[in-house]
Write a protein that holds these residues in place. Structure first.
Motif, PDB file in Angstrom:
ATOM      1  N   LEU A 147       0.830  -1.205   0.000  1.00  0.00           N
ATOM      2  CA  LEU A 147       0.000   0.000   0.000  1.00  0.00           C
ATOM      3  C   LEU A 147       0.863   1.254   0.000  1.00  0.00           C
ATOM      4  O   LEU A 147       0.570   2.230  -0.710  1.00  0.00           O
ATOM      5  CB  LEU A 147      -0.932  -0.008   1.220  1.00  0.00           C
ATOM      6  CG  LEU A 147      -1.901   1.172   1.327  1.00  0.00           C
ATOM      7  CD1 LEU A 147      -2.815   1.227   0.108  1.00  0.00           C
ATOM      8  CD2 LEU A 147      -2.719   1.084   2.607  1.00  0.00           C
ATOM      9  N   VAL A 204      -9.911   6.884  -8.408  1.00  0.00           N
ATOM     10  CA  VAL A 204     -10.523   6.220  -7.258  1.00  0.00           C
ATOM     11  C   VAL A 204     -10.846   4.762  -7.592  1.00  0.00           C
ATOM     12  O   VAL A 204     -10.601   3.849  -6.784  1.00  0.00           O
ATOM     13  CB  VAL A 204     -11.787   6.982  -6.814  1.00  0.00           C
ATOM     14  CG1 VAL A 204     -12.563   6.172  -5.778  1.00  0.00           C
ATOM     15  CG2 VAL A 204     -11.423   8.336  -6.240  1.00  0.00           C
ATOM     16  N   VAL A 205     -11.379   4.518  -8.800  1.00  0.00           N
ATOM     17  CA  VAL A 205     -11.695   3.149  -9.209  1.00  0.00           C
ATOM     18  C   VAL A 205     -10.408   2.316  -9.297  1.00  0.00           C
ATOM     19  O   VAL A 205     -10.353   1.177  -8.818  1.00  0.00           O
ATOM     20  CB  VAL A 205     -12.437   3.145 -10.556  1.00  0.00           C
ATOM     21  CG1 VAL A 205     -12.601   1.725 -11.076  1.00  0.00           C
ATOM     22  CG2 VAL A 205     -13.810   3.815 -10.404  1.00  0.00           C
ATOM     23  N   ALA A 245      -7.609   2.891  -7.742  1.00  0.00           N
ATOM     24  CA  ALA A 245      -7.072   2.704  -6.395  1.00  0.00           C
ATOM     25  C   ALA A 245      -7.812   1.586  -5.668  1.00  0.00           C
ATOM     26  O   ALA A 245      -7.193   0.756  -4.989  1.00  0.00           O
ATOM     27  CB  ALA A 245      -7.161   4.013  -5.611  1.00  0.00           C
ATOM     28  N   ALA A 246      -9.141   1.562  -5.801  1.00  0.00           N
ATOM     29  CA  ALA A 246      -9.912   0.498  -5.159  1.00  0.00           C
ATOM     30  C   ALA A 246      -9.539  -0.865  -5.724  1.00  0.00           C
ATOM     31  O   ALA A 246      -9.398  -1.849  -4.988  1.00  0.00           O
ATOM     32  CB  ALA A 246     -11.409   0.765  -5.346  1.00  0.00           C
ATOM     33  N   PHE A 247      -9.360  -0.937  -7.051  1.00  0.00           N
ATOM     34  CA  PHE A 247      -8.958  -2.188  -7.677  1.00  0.00           C
ATOM     35  C   PHE A 247      -7.578  -2.630  -7.183  1.00  0.00           C
ATOM     36  O   PHE A 247      -7.360  -3.804  -6.882  1.00  0.00           O
ATOM     37  CB  PHE A 247      -8.951  -2.017  -9.193  1.00  0.00           C
ATOM     38  CG  PHE A 247      -8.435  -3.218  -9.941  1.00  0.00           C
ATOM     39  CD1 PHE A 247      -9.255  -4.308 -10.185  1.00  0.00           C
ATOM     40  CD2 PHE A 247      -7.122  -3.255 -10.395  1.00  0.00           C
ATOM     41  CE1 PHE A 247      -8.779  -5.415 -10.866  1.00  0.00           C
ATOM     42  CE2 PHE A 247      -6.642  -4.358 -11.070  1.00  0.00           C
ATOM     43  CZ  PHE A 247      -7.470  -5.443 -11.312  1.00  0.00           C
ATOM     44  N   THR A 248      -6.650  -1.660  -7.070  1.00  0.00           N
ATOM     45  CA  THR A 248      -5.289  -1.985  -6.628  1.00  0.00           C
ATOM     46  C   THR A 248      -5.279  -2.472  -5.186  1.00  0.00           C
ATOM     47  O   THR A 248      -4.600  -3.454  -4.856  1.00  0.00           O
ATOM     48  CB  THR A 248      -4.379  -0.750  -6.782  1.00  0.00           C
ATOM     49  OG1 THR A 248      -4.377  -0.325  -8.154  1.00  0.00           O
ATOM     50  CG2 THR A 248      -2.954  -1.071  -6.351  1.00  0.00           C
ATOM     51  N   VAL A 249      -6.021  -1.790  -4.322  1.00  0.00           N
ATOM     52  CA  VAL A 249      -6.071  -2.204  -2.913  1.00  0.00           C
ATOM     53  C   VAL A 249      -6.668  -3.603  -2.795  1.00  0.00           C
ATOM     54  O   VAL A 249      -6.179  -4.451  -2.030  1.00  0.00           O
ATOM     55  CB  VAL A 249      -6.880  -1.181  -2.093  1.00  0.00           C
ATOM     56  CG1 VAL A 249      -7.117  -1.692  -0.674  1.00  0.00           C
ATOM     57  CG2 VAL A 249      -6.148   0.157  -2.043  1.00  0.00           C
ATOM     58  N   GLY A 250      -7.733  -3.866  -3.565  1.00  0.00           N
ATOM     59  CA  GLY A 250      -8.331  -5.205  -3.538  1.00  0.00           C
ATOM     60  C   GLY A 250      -7.361  -6.265  -4.038  1.00  0.00           C
ATOM     61  O   GLY A 250      -7.266  -7.360  -3.460  1.00  0.00           O
ATOM     62  N   LYS A 251      -6.604  -5.930  -5.074  1.00  0.00           N
ATOM     63  CA  LYS A 251      -5.636  -6.886  -5.609  1.00  0.00           C
ATOM     64  C   LYS A 251      -4.513  -7.144  -4.607  1.00  0.00           C
ATOM     65  O   LYS A 251      -4.020  -8.272  -4.499  1.00  0.00           O
ATOM     66  CB  LYS A 251      -5.065  -6.351  -6.918  1.00  0.00           C
ATOM     67  CG  LYS A 251      -4.143  -7.342  -7.616  1.00  0.00           C
ATOM     68  CD  LYS A 251      -3.630  -6.783  -8.931  1.00  0.00           C
ATOM     69  CE  LYS A 251      -2.679  -7.778  -9.596  1.00  0.00           C
ATOM     70  NZ  LYS A 251      -2.140  -7.243 -10.870  1.00  0.00           N
TER      71      LYS A 251
END
Length: 497
Positions: free
Chosen positions: A22, A56-57, A59-65
């Protein structure tokens, strides 16, 4: 006798993996966040608004991955190999035998330090995209255990000819003989000061301030205020001197801190088989290379370092250097005095001795270098003629620099072909000396252009196994050297690694 451990269960990385990844994402996205959400905080329409949505989309995808990677990625270490299970959407299993590992590197950031962890990278020396095996977070003891397991697994051990009372040979393992690890170099505060000065890091604040000014000016229109400030100082020139001194002092402190973080506590150690390089304060990097895996030596000396009698010696090996780790760790300290660096090289790698009896290029080649086309100058001249004729003098400066560079290149270029070793030195304002041995060269190329033929000279080049492939060349050498070089190469005997 030591019995090998059974194959261990698959392990998941420490939860600190989430913080490390992160933080890496936030660091790489810093300027996007600054531009979209700080400088354009109140913008709710137009392309900037949609850019915010996309970020934002993403970032959300990256955090989930990142979370899924931590949950799904596992590793397993047994007595002979390492098995990695990776992939979020496409599963992949990799098995790396210990005897494929050539070098080891570790990197410890401040996040790793919080949890007593480190990262470990193993280089296999292959040319595929899977050449590196990286463990993002490991306990330090676990990283040491993996390195020791590899060293034990790759050691050549002869089993006893007879077993006592029917004792089973299964699981037998002998520790490789340990050799004393000796420290050859440790940087001092004086070395760090010299590094901060010769790297010009104390001037880093000025381009940063200029870039920050242009960024702020795009949103707050500082041109009028800047013009007023300029006029004020034009009327009070005596204020510029103390302000300049203060700026230099602040920049020097910043540069010294940056240099300390990168090159502080620089240590070079070695035992009979390996060289160990450690650098950094706060964020520690280590590099380990087997002495017999060194393919060549590259000595770089820019003009400023040449004036101060400083050189940088790099170890060229077949492993893939990781760009993300910042400054290269495979260097025998980039700011070492020339005599000390050559002495250290002789002690660590005596087969790569820097020779003094280098031969110069033929005298007539100075005219060959000067009459070659000046492409950069011609392009600049044509562009300025059509765009800004009033700046044609810039092309004159480029031409003068090109002539100076070619003259320097003639005076500094040297070569030596002696025994199993070849050494070439090339470059004008920055000289590069390359030393390798005949058995380390993969292929050669000998060429001659029409212009070179008129002067009785040619060019030669050779390739060493590295990542990326390292190609070295020298121009305008006499014809007899080209023929001697071909005869010298075909007599080589490749040593098996």
């Amino acid at each position: 006798m030591i019995r090998l451990n059974k194959t261990s269960d698959a392990k998941r990385y420490h939860p600190a993996y989430l913080l490390v990844e992160l933080f890496a994402f936030l660091r790489n996205s810093f300027f996007f966040i600054l531009f979209l959400f700080i400088f354009n905080y109140g913008v709710t329409e137009g392309w900037i608004f949609w850019a915010k949505i996309v970020f934002v989309v993403a970032a959300a995808f990256t955090v989930g991955k990142i979370f899924l990677s931590w949950w799904l990625h596992t590793y397993e270490v047994d007595s002979k190999s390492i098995t990695l299970r990776e992939g979020v959407f496409v599963k992949k299993v990799r098995t790396i035998a210990f005897d494929r590992v050539q070098n080891k590197k570790t990197s410890t950031t401040f996040i790793h330090n919080w949890f007593g962890l480190t990262s470990l990278t193993l280089e296999t020396g292959t040319s595929s995209e899977d050449a590196s095996v990286r463990f993002p977070v490991l306990k330090r003891q676990e990283a040491d255990d993996i390195v020791h397991a590899i060293e034990r697994g790759t050691a050549k051990v002869a089993l006893p000819a007879e077993q006592e009372d029917g004792e089973e040979a299964e699981g037998l393992e002998a520790q490789p003989p340990k050799t004393e690890r000796r420290e050859y170099f440790r940087s001092t505060q004086r070395d760090t000061l010299r590094a901060a000065f010769t790297s010009l890091s104390f001037l880093a604040i000025f381009p940063l301030l200029l870039a920050l000014y242009f960024q702020i000016d795009d949103f707050f229109s500082l041109e009028d205020e800047a013009e007023n400030v300029f006029l004020y100082f034009a009327d009070h020139l005596w204020l510029l001197a103390p302000l300049f001194v203060v700026a230099i002092l602040i920049s020097s402190v910043i540069g010294y801190v940056q240099t300390t973080i990168r090159y502080g506590n620089y240590r070079i150690e070695a035992d009979r088989d390996r060289i160990y390089i450690t650098r950094g304060v706060g964020q520690v990097h280590t590099f380990t290379i087997q002495r017999n895996k060194v393919q060549a030596i590259q000595i770089e000396q820019p003009l400023l370092k040449r004036l101060w009698g400083i050189v940088e010696i790099k170890l060229i090996s077949a492993e893939a250097m990781s760009v993300e780790e910042g400054p290269a760790t495979n260097s025998l300290y980039p700011f070492m005095k020339t005599k000390e660096a050559y002495r250290l090289l002789t002690e660590l790698l005596p087969q790569y001795t820097v020779q003094d009896n280098l031969r110069r290029l033929p005298r007539n080649t100075i005219w060959l270098k000067l009459i070659r086309p000046y492409y950069v100058t011609a392009i600049a001249l044509a562009a300025l003629w059509f765009i800004r004729p009033s700046l044609l003098w810039v092309a004159g400066i480029l031409f003068a620099l090109s002539v100076g560079s070619r003259l320097f290149d003639y005076f500094f270029t040297r070569y030596a072909l002696e025994g199993d070793s070849i050494q070439i030195r090339t470059g004008g304002f920055t000289t590069t000396t390359f030393i390798t041995r005949r058995e380390r060269i993969q292929e050669i190329e000998v060429s001659q252009s029409r212009l070179q033929r008129a002067f009785g000279v040619g060019s030669l080049g050779f390739t060493n196994r590295a990542k990326p492939i390292h190609v070295s060349s020298i121009q305008d050498v006499p014809d007899e050297l080209r023929h001697e070089f071909k005869h010298w190469f075909v007599q080589r005997r490749v040593k098996l690694e």
